[in-house]
Scaffold this motif. Sequence first.
Motif, PDB file in Angstrom:
ATOM      1  N   THR A  26      48.181 -72.844  10.006  1.00 49.24           N
ATOM      2  CA  THR A  26      48.278 -74.086  10.781  1.00 49.24           C
ATOM      3  C   THR A  26      49.503 -74.040  11.690  1.00 49.24           C
ATOM      4  O   THR A  26      50.345 -73.142  11.606  1.00 49.24           O
ATOM      5  CB  THR A  26      48.380 -75.304   9.846  1.00 49.24           C
ATOM      6  OG1 THR A  26      49.632 -75.246   9.153  1.00 49.24           O
ATOM      7  CG2 THR A  26      47.247 -75.316   8.845  1.00 49.24           C
ATOM      8  N   LYS A  27      49.604 -75.043  12.571  1.00 49.77           N
ATOM      9  CA  LYS A  27      50.753 -75.129  13.467  1.00 49.77           C
ATOM     10  C   LYS A  27      52.024 -75.478  12.698  1.00 49.77           C
ATOM     11  O   LYS A  27      53.129 -75.217  13.161  1.00 49.77           O
ATOM     12  CB  LYS A  27      50.495 -76.168  14.560  1.00 49.77           C
ATOM     13  CG  LYS A  27      49.438 -75.707  15.566  1.00 49.77           C
ATOM     14  CD  LYS A  27      49.230 -76.728  16.668  1.00 49.77           C
ATOM     15  CE  LYS A  27      48.209 -76.210  17.680  1.00 49.77           C
ATOM     16  NZ  LYS A  27      47.955 -77.195  18.752  1.00 49.77           N
TER      17      LYS A  27
ATOM     18  N   GLU B 190      38.811 -74.958  15.181  1.00 46.99           N
ATOM     19  CA  GLU B 190      38.806 -76.328  14.658  1.00 46.99           C
ATOM     20  C   GLU B 190      37.449 -76.552  14.004  1.00 46.99           C
ATOM     21  O   GLU B 190      36.414 -76.355  14.641  1.00 46.99           O
ATOM     22  CB  GLU B 190      39.029 -77.339  15.777  1.00 46.99           C
ATOM     23  CG  GLU B 190      40.383 -77.226  16.447  1.00 46.99           C
ATOM     24  CD  GLU B 190      40.549 -78.201  17.595  1.00 46.99           C
ATOM     25  OE1 GLU B 190      39.689 -79.106  17.734  1.00 46.99           O
ATOM     26  OE2 GLU B 190      41.521 -78.065  18.351  1.00 46.99           O
TER      27      GLU B 190
ATOM     28  N   THR C 125      49.064 -72.932   5.216  1.00 50.23           N
ATOM     29  CA  THR C 125      47.797 -72.286   5.534  1.00 50.23           C
ATOM     30  C   THR C 125      46.648 -73.127   4.995  1.00 50.23           C
ATOM     31  O   THR C 125      46.823 -73.926   4.070  1.00 50.23           O
ATOM     32  CB  THR C 125      47.713 -70.868   4.918  1.00 50.23           C
ATOM     33  OG1 THR C 125      47.913 -70.961   3.511  1.00 50.23           O
ATOM     34  CG2 THR C 125      48.758 -69.956   5.520  1.00 50.23           C
TER      35      THR C 125
ATOM     36  N   LEU D 296      39.768 -79.655  10.248  1.00 50.66           N
ATOM     37  CA  LEU D 296      40.828 -78.674   9.962  1.00 50.66           C
ATOM     38  C   LEU D 296      40.998 -77.745  11.156  1.00 50.66           C
ATOM     39  O   LEU D 296      40.043 -77.482  11.889  1.00 50.66           O
ATOM     40  CB  LEU D 296      40.478 -77.857   8.720  1.00 50.66           C
ATOM     41  CG  LEU D 296      40.233 -78.655   7.436  1.00 50.66           C
ATOM     42  CD1 LEU D 296      39.643 -77.747   6.361  1.00 50.66           C
ATOM     43  CD2 LEU D 296      41.526 -79.296   6.936  1.00 50.66           C
ATOM     44  N   SER D 297      42.202 -77.226  11.357  1.00 55.59           N
ATOM     45  CA  SER D 297      42.421 -76.332  12.490  1.00 55.59           C
ATOM     46  C   SER D 297      43.534 -75.342  12.176  1.00 55.59           C
ATOM     47  O   SER D 297      44.396 -75.586  11.328  1.00 55.59           O
ATOM     48  CB  SER D 297      42.782 -77.139  13.740  1.00 55.59           C
ATOM     49  OG  SER D 297      43.989 -77.853  13.546  1.00 55.59           O
ATOM     50  N   GLY D 298      43.503 -74.214  12.862  1.00 56.45           N
ATOM     51  CA  GLY D 298      44.539 -73.202  12.686  1.00 56.45           C
ATOM     52  C   GLY D 298      44.096 -71.873  13.272  1.00 56.45           C
ATOM     53  O   GLY D 298      42.967 -71.727  13.759  1.00 56.45           O
TER      54      GLY D 298
END
Length: 246
Positions: free
Chosen positions: A129-130, A109, A135, A113-115
């Motif tokens: 990403t989830k 994270e 992406t 943004l996160s992934g």
Amino acid sequence: MGLTVLILGWWLVNKLCKAMVIILRKSVSDESAISFLNSAAKFSARTILILLFISIGLNFKNETLMSIFTAIGASVVAIGVLFKESISNMTSGLVLIFTKPIHIGDYVEVDGLSGTVVKIEMLFTTLQTKETHKTVVIPNSKLICNNVTIESGYNSECKEFTFESKKFSDKYSEFRKFLEKEIILNDKILQIPAPTIEIIPQKDVSVRIHIKVWAQNQYIKELDSKLIKIIEKLSKKYGVVFEKLK
């Protein structure tokens, strides 16, 4: 002629880079390093190929060609100013590869943004990403210059084990050396922080062995069986029986 060299060269670079990745995977376990090296090799080879195409296609004499490369060299500073963000990202990419704070497969994270990290390249890192089929491409400098939260199988964790034997010889120092050797040779156990071994004689004839080791999270579940196998090997050597205490 020049165009033919460019097309064939481009095709050959792709093939060679694919072959390089296959070879690296047999000797290098770090997918992050493989991804970065593949990106760097493609970029370098294609740059050389384009310069070769220019020199062949324009058919310059050596003097003229030298003048062109001198002009290119003189313009590097100006290009550096124009592309300072790209150079920053490239430098950050090198830092990520050599210091390894982030690996392929980590969940990160950063900056809202996160992934999950799927690629680390020269300039950018790609996150899955989830959300399906989405992406996120992040400049490498963001991963160096911002606070980053990482969930990783490469994070380490401490685990402690205690074994007890009702009958044991008095060869404590010999026994400790054998244990230390087995733990050092085990590739799933980290040596920094250093493992600790305590051999504690009890009031009766029993002896307790307290072992503290560190391992990466991805291997922590395997430590029980690994340590039990080491103790079993040790038991056969000394003809004693150990029980694992909870």
